[in-house]
Design a protein around this motif. Structure first.
Motif, PDB file in Angstrom:
ATOM      1  N   VAL A  25       0.683  -1.246   0.167  1.00 48.23           N
ATOM      2  CA  VAL A  25       0.112   0.087  -0.123  1.00 48.23           C
ATOM      3  C   VAL A  25       0.845   1.370   0.054  1.00 48.23           C
ATOM      4  N   LEU A  26       1.966   1.208   0.586  1.00 47.35           N
ATOM      5  CA  LEU A  26       2.901   2.397   0.664  1.00 47.35           C
ATOM      6  C   LEU A  26       3.566   2.517  -0.426  1.00 47.35           C
ATOM      7  N   ALA A  27       3.968   1.461  -1.189  1.00 49.61           N
ATOM      8  CA  ALA A  27       4.586   1.319  -2.467  1.00 49.61           C
ATOM      9  C   ALA A  27       3.654   2.045  -3.531  1.00 49.61           C
ATOM     10  N   GLY A  28       2.408   1.584  -3.536  1.00 49.67           N
ATOM     11  CA  GLY A  28       1.329   2.083  -4.115  1.00 49.67           C
ATOM     12  C   GLY A  28       0.936   3.629  -4.095  1.00 49.67           C
ATOM     13  N   LYS A  29       1.106   4.163  -2.850  1.00 47.78           N
ATOM     14  CA  LYS A  29       0.897   5.394  -2.556  1.00 47.78           C
ATOM     15  C   LYS A  29       1.968   6.490  -3.087  1.00 47.78           C
ATOM     16  N   LEU A 141       4.411   0.861 -15.982  1.00 51.77           N
ATOM     17  CA  LEU A 141       4.798   0.451 -14.878  1.00 51.77           C
ATOM     18  C   LEU A 141       5.211  -0.772 -14.777  1.00 51.77           C
ATOM     19  N   GLU A 142       5.968  -1.543 -14.023  1.00 56.43           N
ATOM     20  CA  GLU A 142       5.806  -3.169 -14.007  1.00 56.43           C
ATOM     21  C   GLU A 142       4.818  -3.592 -13.574  1.00 56.43           C
ATOM     22  N   ALA A 143       4.488  -4.860 -13.762  1.00 56.67           N
ATOM     23  CA  ALA A 143       3.077  -5.523 -13.225  1.00 56.67           C
ATOM     24  C   ALA A 143       3.006  -5.313 -11.742  1.00 56.67           C
ATOM     25  N   ASN A 144       3.946  -5.643 -11.034  1.00 59.64           N
ATOM     26  CA  ASN A 144       4.015  -5.815  -9.661  1.00 59.64           C
ATOM     27  C   ASN A 144       3.564  -4.363  -8.981  1.00 59.64           C
TER      28      ASN A 144
END
Length: 156
Positions: A25-29, A141-144
């Motif tokens: 979640v933090l990476a997505g933010k 972006l990469e899939a992950n």
């Protein structure tokens, strides 16, 4: 005493976020901000002063919207002019509580102004116009990393 509907709506709480400290979640933010989504889905606001509801005055809120009209491109255009909004212009919807959309609306509920997007990925890909650049950055972006952005949206 039963409060008038307009007052009850103003006093409703926003659903709590989920998994706010989860690494994905933090990476997505972080990615949400980096690719420009936060330019329209503005994270925070401060509420106005209020003598009627002082407890709600000057509070920091996190609706993830700028509440402005944006040209979303021909792909989302419906050709209907509504007030000052052209057929391709839509108000940025608040994203807070979006993780409950399918719970409240059922599995058939869709995203975007007309429900055409069945999930977050489709909603992002339908963005065009002023959001085209952010959409293309998300697609690059990469899939992950794309899944991190989705995890962030599911946390709102």
């Amino acid at each position: 005493m039963l409060l008038p509907f307009s007052v009850r709506v103003r006093l409703n709480a926003v659903p709590a976020r989920r998994a706010v400290d989860a690494p994905e979640v933090l990476a997505g933010k972080r990615l949400f901000h980096e690719i420009g989504c936060a330019e329209c889905h503005r994270p925070q606001w401060t509420t106005a002063p209020s003598e009627e509801f002082p407890a709600l005055a000057s509070q920091r809120i996190w609706p993830y919207t700028d509440l402005l009209l944006h040209d979303m491109g021909e792909g989302l255009a419906d050709g209907v002019r509504e007030g000052v909004a052209l057929g391709s212009e839509w108000r940025t919807p608040p994203l807070w509580g979006i993780h409950l959309a399918k719970v409240v609306g059922g599995k058939g509920i869709g995203f975007l102004h007309d429900g055409r997007a069945r999930n977050f990925k489709e909603a992002i890909v339908w963005h065009g116009g002023e959001a085209e650049r952010s959409k293309l950055k998300w697609m690059a972006l990469e899939a992950n990393q794309r899944e991190y952005v989705i995890a962030f949206l599911k946390s709102l």
